[in-house]
Design a protein around this motif. Structure first.
Motif, short mmCIF file in Angstrom:
data_model
loop_
_atom_site.label_atom_id
_atom_site.label_comp_id
_atom_site.label_asym_id
_atom_site.label_seq_id
_atom_site.Cartn_x
_atom_site.Cartn_y
_atom_site.Cartn_z
N LEU A 1 14.91 -0.60 79.78
CA LEU A 1 13.67 -1.35 79.54
C LEU A 1 13.88 -2.84 79.78
O LEU A 1 13.02 -3.53 80.33
CB LEU A 1 13.16 -1.08 78.12
N ALA B 1 13.89 -3.61 83.40
CA ALA B 1 12.53 -3.57 83.94
C ALA B 1 11.80 -4.86 83.63
O ALA B 1 11.10 -5.42 84.47
CB ALA B 1 11.78 -2.37 83.35
N ARG B 2 11.96 -5.35 82.41
CA ARG B 2 11.31 -6.62 82.05
C ARG B 2 11.87 -7.76 82.88
O ARG B 2 11.13 -8.64 83.32
CB ARG B 2 11.55 -6.92 80.57
N VAL C 1 6.05 -2.36 77.52
CA VAL C 1 6.65 -1.10 77.97
C VAL C 1 5.74 0.04 77.51
O VAL C 1 5.11 -0.06 76.46
CB VAL C 1 8.09 -0.90 77.44
N LYS D 1 5.37 4.26 76.84
CA LYS D 1 6.06 5.54 76.66
C LYS D 1 5.04 6.57 76.24
O LYS D 1 3.86 6.25 76.10
CB LYS D 1 7.20 5.40 75.68
N TYR E 1 12.08 -0.77 70.47
CA TYR E 1 11.01 -0.37 71.40
C TYR E 1 10.90 1.16 71.44
O TYR E 1 9.81 1.70 71.54
CB TYR E 1 11.26 -0.94 72.79
N VAL F 1 4.38 -2.27 72.88
CA VAL F 1 4.62 -0.88 73.28
C VAL F 1 3.30 -0.12 73.39
O VAL F 1 2.54 -0.06 72.43
CB VAL F 1 5.55 -0.18 72.27
N VAL G 1 2.44 -4.44 82.29
CA VAL G 1 3.39 -3.38 81.97
C VAL G 1 4.62 -3.47 82.88
O VAL G 1 4.51 -3.37 84.10
CB VAL G 1 2.74 -1.98 82.08
N ALA H 1 7.46 -1.41 82.42
CA ALA H 1 8.11 -0.11 82.61
C ALA H 1 7.32 1.00 81.96
O ALA H 1 6.68 0.80 80.93
CB ALA H 1 9.51 -0.13 82.00
N ILE I 1 8.44 4.67 80.59
CA ILE I 1 9.60 5.55 80.36
C ILE I 1 9.10 6.92 79.94
O ILE I 1 8.18 7.03 79.12
CB ILE I 1 10.59 4.94 79.34
N THR J 1 2.74 4.07 89.12
CA THR J 1 3.71 3.03 88.77
C THR J 1 4.17 2.29 90.03
O THR J 1 4.35 1.08 90.01
CB THR J 1 4.93 3.61 88.02
N MET K 1 5.20 -1.17 88.48
CA MET K 1 5.89 -0.90 87.20
C MET K 1 7.15 -0.10 87.49
O MET K 1 7.17 0.73 88.40
CB MET K 1 4.99 -0.06 86.28
#
Ligand SMILES: Cc1ncc(COP(=O)(O)O)c(C=O)c1O
Length: 430
Positions: free
Chosen positions: A138, A141-142, A150, A152, A163, A180, A202, A204, A206, A231, A236
């Protein structure tokens, strides 16, 4: 078909009578370990059996009672316990020194073995736990997107960092929870709608391609493909958390589905029973951790990252896991799902099975299961009674009904579980 309080009490009484040494252990343990364990998920009421040793598909508790282990340390021991080749590899490595503040050949060999199986992994880094792997995924990704959020999925499990544990977790600041997004699993339209609202923020998404803790629920292929397309279009980073699902095919669930993520997290089987996990993926994303940049990189510490003992166990394990072995494990997985599914159907009890490959999960509901909400609507008391009954019959599964196959098992082992389940059903319906 409800489990009466009397029946539940009778099962607990039998369990207490069968496990006096585990009970004494637990009474001692609560004086030193919070709650008597050092891991939330191994506890169940009144206390779990304390294990003395494991060999192959069997574990023995302190009272000397053997049980067939369908839990395998929550799916990580794909070769069962104390596999001689793994034990020898570990002994060999430990005799040469267990950890160095330096690279070793073993970490590279394990990295190369994973790369060879997973084309989406161009570069990787080892961590000591899946929690760290998803945390760094994560963060990468940021770092590469410069975005804060992020996303999920409901019912997903990615470990215990802030997270991963949001939004429900205790002790996590609201400021973190606000970063989140929770998306609906196996619901492409709902996912698209929510992601679209935050599409420029956003970093990521996951996802477990097969939800593990949520109830061993495979993603629908079309849903996963939509997620890949969205994505990609919206910039993303798509992260597949394959910490459990890597056991379903040599290249994990991404091979099974034919869909490549940007990053993948690994754990469990890649450590051959030791605490080894990893995050890997596209070179330009993983470059966020490259210290050769001199500045502006993600510092990735970890005293035991990629240590030669854990990675030796991982190498030995992956080398033994040839495509034939996966076929055999998955056929046994199918046999157990069919056997239990037929049994529940034939007996008309409120139970069903989900799963894929060598993974399965018994649920106390007959409703179709496409997400963890359906699992939660099941009859918790019935599931608890079923699992306790199986433990008393000598079969160990997760209290939430999850199980998996290890290589020392064969058709007889699987059929024995189905037969034992029938005996437990007899008791529950008597
Ligand atoms: C899918 C998934 N991700 C992450 C984790 C966390 O891994 P660890 O327990 O090694 O921190 C787990 C653990 O069960 C998992 O199943």
């Amino acid at each position: 078909m409800a489990v009466t309080a009397t029946l539940a009490d009778r099962l607990v009484a039998r369990y207490l009578a069968a496990t006096p040494k585990s009970r004494a252990y637990h009474e001692r343990a609560v004086q030193a370990l919070t709650g008597g364990t050092t891991r939330t998920t191994v506890f169940f009421d009144p206390y779990p059996p304390c294990v003395e040793r494991g060999q192959g598909a069997t574990v023995w508790d302190l009272d000397g009672t053997p049980r067939i282990d369908f839990l395998n340390n929550y799916t990580s021991l794909i070769l069962g316990h104390a596999h001689p080749v793994v034990v020898e590899a570990v002994r060999w490595a430990a005799e040469r020194g267990s950890a160095f503040a330096a690279p070793t050949e073993n970490e590279l060999r394990l990295a190369e073995l994973i790369k060879a199986r997973v084309p989406a992994v161009e570069r990787l880094r080892f961590t000591n736990s899946g929690t760290e792997a998803t945390m760094f995924a994560l963060r990468c990704a940021r770092a590469v997107t410069g975005r804060p959020l992020v996303a999920k999925f409901e019912g997903g499990y990615h470990g215990t960092h802030d997270y991963a544990a949001s939004p429900a977790g205790v002790g996590i600041p609201d400021e973190v929870k606000a970063l989140v997004l929770d998306l609906p699993f196996n619901d492409a339209d709902g996912t698209e709608r929510l992601l679209a609202q935050h599409r420029d923020r956003v970093a990521a998404v996951i996802i477990e391609p097969v939800q593990g803790a949520g109830g061993v629920i495979p993603a629908d292929r079309a849903f996963l493909q939509r997620l890949r397309d969205l994505t990609r279009a919206w910039g993303m980073v798509l992260i597949f958390d394959e910490i459990i699902s890597f056991r379903i095919a040599p290249g994990g669930a991404q091979e099974y589905y034919g869909i490549q993520p940007d990053l993948t997290t690994f754990g469990k089987i890649i450590g051959g029973g030791f605490p080894v996990a990893a995050v890997g993926g596209r070179e330009e994303v993983m470059a966020a951790m490259d210290q050769r940049r001199g500045s502006g990189y993600i510092a990735h510490g970890g005293t035991f990252n990629g240590n030669p003992v854990g990675t030796a166990a991982g190498i030995a394990t992956l080398e033994l896991l040839t495509p034939d072995v996966y076929q055999r494990l998955n056929a046994l997985g199918e046999r157990v799902r069919m056997g239990l599914g037929d049994l529940f159907e034939r007996r008309g009890v409120p139970a069903s099975v989900t799963g894929i490959g060598s993974l399965f999960n018994i649920h106390a509901t007959r409703a179709p299961i496409h997400d963890s909400r359906a699992v939660q609507r099941g009859d918790a008391a019935y599931l608890r009674a079923l699992m306790l009954g199986l433990l008393l019959e000598g079969f160990w599964l997760a209290p939430r009904g999850m199980g998996c196959i290890s290589t020392p098992m064969d058709e007889g082992t699987v059929d024995a579980l189905v037969d034992a389940t029938e005996r437990v059903l007899d008791e529950l319906t008597a």
